[in-house]
Motif scaffolding. Sequence first.
Motif, PDB file in Angstrom:
ATOM      1  N   VAL A 236      44.595  42.977  37.695  1.00  0.00           N
ATOM      2  CA  VAL A 236      45.662  43.481  38.549  1.00  0.00           C
ATOM      3  C   VAL A 236      45.943  42.450  39.633  1.00  0.00           C
ATOM      4  CG1 VAL A 236      46.469  45.354  40.022  1.00  0.00           C
ATOM      5  CG2 VAL A 236      44.899  45.853  38.130  1.00  0.00           C
TER       6      VAL A 236
ATOM      7  N   GLY B  53      46.282  43.193  43.687  1.00  0.00           N
ATOM      8  CA  GLY B  53      45.482  44.418  43.577  1.00  0.00           C
ATOM      9  C   GLY B  53      44.720  44.810  44.810  1.00  0.00           C
ATOM     10  N   THR B  54      45.014  44.187  45.952  1.00  0.00           N
ATOM     11  CA  THR B  54      44.242  44.487  47.156  1.00  0.00           C
ATOM     12  C   THR B  54      44.918  45.479  48.094  1.00  0.00           C
ATOM     13  OG1 THR B  54      45.174  42.591  48.346  1.00  0.00           O
ATOM     14  CG2 THR B  54      43.164  42.208  47.060  1.00  0.00           C
TER      15      THR B  54
ATOM     16  N   GLY C 175      49.415  47.701  43.760  1.00  0.00           N
ATOM     17  CA  GLY C 175      48.354  47.045  43.002  1.00  0.00           C
ATOM     18  C   GLY C 175      47.021  47.747  43.146  1.00  0.00           C
ATOM     19  N   LEU C 176      46.637  48.078  44.372  1.00  0.00           N
ATOM     20  CA  LEU C 176      45.372  48.777  44.602  1.00  0.00           C
ATOM     21  C   LEU C 176      45.399  50.167  43.981  1.00  0.00           C
ATOM     22  CD1 LEU C 176      42.584  49.014  45.810  1.00  0.00           C
ATOM     23  CD2 LEU C 176      43.637  49.531  48.027  1.00  0.00           C
TER      24      LEU C 176
ATOM     25  N   ALA D  78      44.786  49.753  40.299  1.00  0.00           N
ATOM     26  CA  ALA D  78      43.379  49.505  39.980  1.00  0.00           C
ATOM     27  C   ALA D  78      42.572  50.808  40.035  1.00  0.00           C
ATOM     28  CB  ALA D  78      42.810  48.475  40.948  1.00  0.00           C
TER      29      ALA D  78
ATOM     30  N   LEU E  52      40.604  42.147  40.368  1.00  0.00           N
ATOM     31  CA  LEU E  52      41.673  42.195  41.360  1.00  0.00           C
ATOM     32  C   LEU E  52      41.984  40.776  41.804  1.00  0.00           C
ATOM     33  CD1 LEU E  52      40.222  45.037  43.623  1.00  0.00           C
ATOM     34  CD2 LEU E  52      41.662  45.286  41.588  1.00  0.00           C
TER      35      LEU E  52
ATOM     36  N   GLY F  42      40.441  41.530  49.889  1.00  0.00           N
ATOM     37  CA  GLY F  42      39.979  41.618  48.511  1.00  0.00           C
ATOM     38  C   GLY F  42      38.609  42.260  48.406  1.00  0.00           C
TER      39      GLY F  42
ATOM     40  N   ALA G  39      39.016  45.963  48.963  1.00  0.00           N
ATOM     41  CA  ALA G  39      39.623  46.618  47.808  1.00  0.00           C
ATOM     42  C   ALA G  39      38.627  46.737  46.663  1.00  0.00           C
ATOM     43  CB  ALA G  39      40.863  45.835  47.358  1.00  0.00           C
ATOM     44  N   ARG G  40      37.863  45.670  46.428  1.00  0.00           N
ATOM     45  CA  ARG G  40      36.857  45.707  45.359  1.00  0.00           C
ATOM     46  C   ARG G  40      35.848  46.828  45.610  1.00  0.00           C
ATOM     47  NH1 ARG G  40      32.224  45.231  43.613  1.00  0.00           N
ATOM     48  NH2 ARG G  40      31.450  45.198  45.747  1.00  0.00           N
TER      49      ARG G  40
ATOM     50  N   VAL H 224      33.774  45.600  38.764  1.00  0.00           N
ATOM     51  CA  VAL H 224      34.982  45.269  39.523  1.00  0.00           C
ATOM     52  C   VAL H 224      34.809  43.907  40.179  1.00  0.00           C
ATOM     53  CG1 VAL H 224      36.615  46.027  41.287  1.00  0.00           C
ATOM     54  CG2 VAL H 224      35.323  47.725  39.984  1.00  0.00           C
TER      55      VAL H 224
ATOM     56  N   PHE I 126      36.701  40.563  42.354  1.00  0.00           N
ATOM     57  CA  PHE I 126      37.835  40.083  43.129  1.00  0.00           C
ATOM     58  C   PHE I 126      37.903  38.576  43.015  1.00  0.00           C
ATOM     59  CE2 PHE I 126      39.261  37.951  47.030  1.00  0.00           C
ATOM     60  CZ  PHE I 126      40.606  38.275  46.958  1.00  0.00           C
TER      61      PHE I 126
END
Length: 262
Positions: free
Chosen positions: A16, A19-20, A24-25, A28, A41, A49, A52-53, A65, A67
């Motif tokens: 993604v 993805g953060t 995007g997030l 995920a 991500l 990042g 988010a991870r 997961v 990043f």
Amino acid sequence: MTVPLVRSYADSAVLVAGGTSGVGLATAEAFADAGVRRIALLGRDPGRGAAARERVAERCPDARVEFLACDAGELSQVVDAVGTAHERLDGLDALVCSTTTAYRPELLHRTDPADIERILVGQALPPMLLTRTVLPYLQEQGGGSVVAIASDAAKVPTPGEAALGAAMAAIVVYSRVAALEAKRNGVRVNVLTPSLIAGTATAANVLSDGFSKKLFEKAASQAHLGVAEPADLAAMAVFLCGPAAARVTGQAISVNGGVSIV
């Protein structure tokens, strides 16, 4: 004719980009909820990042997961990041491109000509580079899915969005050509085209003041099904990357609550 490879969510590895945060997030997280256990991500900010991870990992402790810090507008970084993701996840089956750059809609005659290149390159180039870089991995294994997030500005001429609309139209046509070329290798390529997305940094920016505030307040008033939220885009992206969408490709799907019907 070779049967395309279509993996279940549980057996899929997904990347993604963007993805953060925002769509995007949310995407995920939706992949994790759907049973995906290998997620990477991509984003520019290592601090965001890492957060988010951790957030996606907490949602599903069984998931792997990762990043990867990457400026998706720089080819060398994209090539390195996609290769690393493929290695760390033991493969790749899906890519979702949810990258964006800051912009404020403005009438063309008021737009600084120097901003046109920045808008076009900043918005259109990352999903193009990512799609091109991921494509050979998917083609080699005989299947996979790519979903780009663009905008309804690609479909509907909108005051204040000349350069943005051109960039989004470029993403749509690029993706459709990729879909046409890649289908023989079992790869699907689709685009989501939202309008205003509530709860995102872009929405906060365009609704802050001036011409763009009036433009998007009017758009919101026309979303009689409700202004789209990140989860709405995420649900459609996850669907398009899953087995139920095994025969869907080359589509540009509006997710906009009824702002426009195109």
